[in-house]
Design an enzyme around this catalytic site. Structure first.
Site, PDB file in Angstrom:
ATOM      1  N   CYS A 155      -5.053   8.686   9.910  1.00 40.24           N
ATOM      2  CA  CYS A 155      -5.228   7.909  11.130  1.00 40.24           C
ATOM      3  C   CYS A 155      -5.220   8.815  12.354  1.00 40.24           C
ATOM      4  O   CYS A 155      -4.542   9.836  12.365  1.00 40.24           O
ATOM      5  CB  CYS A 155      -4.059   6.936  11.288  1.00 40.24           C
ATOM      6  N   ARG A 181      -8.946  -0.282   4.739  1.00 36.31           N
ATOM      7  CA  ARG A 181      -8.038   0.743   4.196  1.00 36.31           C
ATOM      8  C   ARG A 181      -6.703   0.125   3.789  1.00 36.31           C
ATOM      9  O   ARG A 181      -6.057   0.620   2.865  1.00 36.31           O
ATOM     10  CB  ARG A 181      -7.763   1.826   5.258  1.00 36.31           C
ATOM     11  N   LYS A 204       0.840  -1.206   0.000  1.00 35.36           N
ATOM     12  CA  LYS A 204       0.000   0.000   0.000  1.00 35.36           C
ATOM     13  C   LYS A 204       0.870   1.250   0.000  1.00 35.36           C
ATOM     14  O   LYS A 204       0.644   2.179  -0.775  1.00 35.36           O
ATOM     15  CB  LYS A 204      -0.893  -0.004   1.253  1.00 35.36           C
TER      16      LYS A 204
HETATM   17  C1  UD1 Z   1       4.495   6.789   6.280  1.00 31.12           C
HETATM   18  C2  UD1 Z   1       3.579   5.604   6.108  1.00 31.12           C
HETATM   19  C3  UD1 Z   1       3.030   5.154   7.450  1.00 31.12           C
HETATM   20  C4  UD1 Z   1       4.174   4.880   8.422  1.00 31.12           C
HETATM   21  C5  UD1 Z   1       5.132   6.077   8.485  1.00 31.12           C
HETATM   22  C6  UD1 Z   1       6.379   5.807   9.318  1.00 31.12           C
HETATM   23  C7  UD1 Z   1       2.655   5.961   3.908  1.00 31.12           C
HETATM   24  C8  UD1 Z   1       1.470   6.288   3.084  1.00 31.12           C
HETATM   25  N1  UD1 Z   1       2.481   5.975   5.240  1.00 31.12           N
HETATM   26  O1  UD1 Z   1       3.706   7.841   6.824  1.00 31.12           O
HETATM   27  O2  UD1 Z   1       2.248   3.970   7.269  1.00 31.12           O
HETATM   28  O3  UD1 Z   1       3.653   4.647   9.712  1.00 31.12           O
HETATM   29  O4  UD1 Z   1       5.563   6.441   7.160  1.00 31.12           O
HETATM   30  O5  UD1 Z   1       7.088   4.738   8.779  1.00 31.12           O
HETATM   31  O6  UD1 Z   1       3.718   5.642   3.400  1.00 31.12           O
HETATM   32  N2  UD1 Z   1       6.788  14.455  10.587  1.00 31.12           N
HETATM   33  C9  UD1 Z   1       6.905  15.791  10.894  1.00 31.12           C
HETATM   34  N3  UD1 Z   1       6.756  16.699   9.885  1.00 31.12           N
HETATM   35  C10 UD1 Z   1       6.486  16.316   8.601  1.00 31.12           C
HETATM   36  C11 UD1 Z   1       6.382  14.954   8.301  1.00 31.12           C
HETATM   37  C12 UD1 Z   1       6.544  14.024   9.317  1.00 31.12           C
HETATM   38  O7  UD1 Z   1       7.146  16.159  12.031  1.00 31.12           O
HETATM   39  O8  UD1 Z   1       6.361  17.192   7.738  1.00 31.12           O
HETATM   40  C13 UD1 Z   1       6.958  13.448  11.655  1.00 31.12           C
HETATM   41  C14 UD1 Z   1       5.710  12.622  11.909  1.00 31.12           C
HETATM   42  O9  UD1 Z   1       4.815  13.276  12.780  1.00 31.12           O
HETATM   43  C15 UD1 Z   1       6.306  11.369  12.508  1.00 31.12           C
HETATM   44  C16 UD1 Z   1       7.630  11.212  11.752  1.00 31.12           C
HETATM   45  O10 UD1 Z   1       7.912  12.491  11.217  1.00 31.12           O
HETATM   46  O11 UD1 Z   1       6.580  11.559  13.872  1.00 31.12           O
HETATM   47  C17 UD1 Z   1       7.631  10.195  10.652  1.00 31.12           C
HETATM   48  O12 UD1 Z   1       6.535  10.428   9.792  1.00 31.12           O
HETATM   49  P1  UD1 Z   1       6.582  10.092   8.240  1.00 31.12           P
HETATM   50  O13 UD1 Z   1       7.721   9.192   7.969  1.00 31.12           O
HETATM   51  O14 UD1 Z   1       6.506  11.370   7.482  1.00 31.12           O
HETATM   52  O15 UD1 Z   1       5.224   9.315   8.056  1.00 31.12           O
HETATM   53  P2  UD1 Z   1       4.262   9.329   6.795  1.00 31.12           P
HETATM   54  O16 UD1 Z   1       5.032   9.566   5.565  1.00 31.12           O
HETATM   55  O17 UD1 Z   1       3.093  10.190   7.096  1.00 31.12           O
END
Ligand code: UD1
Length: 438
Positions: free
Chosen positions: A132, A414, A22
């Site tokens: 989520c 999902r 996914k």
């Molecule tokens: C992706 C995955 C999700 C997984 C996560 C961590 C997808 C669609 N989803 O989510 O299933 O749980 O990686 O492996 O691929 N953060 C910030 N600022 C930002 C972006 C992120 O502070 O602009 C923080 C987040 O709050 C979190 C951490 O960085 O604490 C990691 O998040 P991130 O790797 O970005 O997760 P997603 O890409 O949303």
């Protein structure tokens, strides 16, 4: 609303076909916005999140055609792989660069349209995402990175408005924390920027590598794939490609744990052990044997009770946050005390009170959960709260004595492709039932 009912206690035995990931498919779909040509994805999982993102893309003017892959793909000596689901996406006639709130709020990954849209069309308007309920999940790193590439970013009425009328320009971007989504958004944006972009402290998750390989197939110039330093030389245009989505390592890990928690053995066809990284090692220490075969991976519970093993979520190749809830269920009946620590997201222990309803002994201290293995779990009515939390309840239900009923199963739809069918095919007494009439 549908529920899932499980009569626990049967050791699973059989074969499960692992679906495409996914979390790889979602960014790959948004990469279609980078070219007017057709991007064809094969091994696409059948999931609600994929349908939601397809709706977002259709709203922008992308033609989305779904079907089955043309030819079974198989190599010498291997069982023929069944035809997989295919998505063909063509962003030739974009009618809008706005991703609206009513669609984006359903799925946070819709924010991945931002980088490709601003890179190719010089503008994008994307609602701030929902997703989520696992704590605050900002997109500040996506926005800071796009600013570094020369985009003007404004926040207005709950929308991010990005513009770069002269196009984006390469830059060196160091991400202060590892973010999968920010790495993907910036990687896509950089492919069409003028000059060279370097993304430092980039996420190394296999799904990021999958996106990079697809972008290369589309004509992008990228070095350092699968490392934490991605170097992208911008090109004028990208072209179409056909790309096979990487198998889902989270689905693989989840079903391997289903084998472990029930004392069974499952063959996971199409899975790749190498993608699992640390969870494979920890499962092994806990007493679940994982082995690579020609077809994929076998997961088999060793004799006797599982052992308690600590887990600590980290970016890849560390233990993924997306397997934390399932591992906690696995530890719930293991021998001893395991400490499971969540470092990536706040508020990702919503499965703890539900597991406790089934007799698990878990206490939370800050970002750690202390799991003391009990002899047996007992079936109960429980509630799904988010995608991975829900599947941990399924695992617990498979091992528990008696009946477990899980409500709010739309969370599972999902992210888990045909979960009930796959588990039932391995002997689980699991079924989807309609609304509770009361
Ligand atoms: C992706 C995955 C999700 C997984 C996560 C961590 C997808 C669609 N989803 O989510 O299933 O749980 O990686 O492996 O691929 N953060 C910030 N600022 C930002 C972006 C992120 O502070 O602009 C923080 C987040 O709050 C979190 C951490 O960085 O604490 C990691 O998040 P991130 O790797 O970005 O997760 P997603 O890409 O949303």
């Amino acid at each position: 609303m549908d529920r899932i009912r499980i009569q626990g206690g049967t050791p699973l035995s059989g074969t499960i076909e692992v679906s495409g990931a996914k979390n790889a498919t979602l960014p790959l779909m948004t990469a279609s916005l980078l070219t007017p040509d057709r991007l064809t994805l094969t091994n696409v999982p059948q999931l609600e999140d994929i349908r939601t993102l397809a709706r977002v893309l259709v709203e922008l003017g992308v033609t989305v055609e779904a079907g089955l892959s043309d030819l079974p793909i198989f190599k010498n000596g291997q069982r023929p792989r069944p035809r997989t689901h295919r998505l063909a996406l063509t962003a030739a006639d974009i009618v809008s660069t706005t991703a609206p709130y009513d669609l984006v709020r359903k799925m946070r990954a819709s924010v991945l349209v931002l980088g490709p849209l601003v890179a190719r069309f010089g503008e994008a308007r994307v609602s701030l995402p929902g997703g989520c309920a696992i704590g605050p999940r900002p997109v500040d790193l996506h926005l800071k990175g796009l600013k570094a590439l020369g985009a003007r970013i404004e926040l207005r009425d709950g929308y991010v408005e990005a513009s770069a009328p002269q196009g984006l320009a390469g830059a060196v971007i160091r991400l202060p924390i590892v973010s999968v989504g920010a790495t993907e958004n910036l990687l896509m944006a950089a492919t069409l920027a003028h000059g060279t972009t370097v993304i430092e402290n980039a996420a190394r998750e296999p799904e990021v590598g999958d996106l990079a390989r697809c972008l290369v197939a589309m004509g992008a110039e990228i070095e350092g794939i699968d490392t934490d330093r991605l170097l992208v030389r911008g090109v004028k245009r990208l072209h179409g490609a056909t790309y096979d989505v990487v198998p889902d390592r989270i689905e693989t890990g989840t079903y391997a744990m289903a084998a472990g928690i029930t004392g069974g053995a499952i063959e996971l066809v199409g899975a790749r052990l190498g993608l699992l990284a640390q969870p494979a090692q920890l499962m092994n220490e806990a007493g679940v044997d994982l082995n690579e075969t020609n077809e994929g991976v076998t997961a088999r519970a060793k004799n006797g009770r599982l052992h308690a093993v600590d887990a600590d979520t980290q970016p890849y190749p560390g233990f993924p946050t997306d397997l934390q809830a399932q591992f906690m269920a696995l530890m719930a009946t293991a021998d001893g005390r395991a400490v499971v620590t969540e470092n990536i997201f706040e508020n990702r222990f919503m499965h703890v009170p539900e597991l406790a309803r089934m007799g698990a002994d878990i206490s939370v201290r800050g970002s750690s959960a202390i799991v003391t293995g009990v002899d047996r779990l007992i079936g109960a009515p429980v509630m799904a709260t988010d995608l991975r939390a829900s599947v941990s309840l399924v695992l617990a239900g498979l091992a528990a004595e008696g009946t477990t009923t899980i409500s709010r199963v739309y969370h599972l739809d999902r992210g888990y492709d045909r979960l009930v069918e796959k588990l039932a095919a391995c002997g689980a007494a699991i079924e989807r039932v309609g609304d509770d009439p009361r």
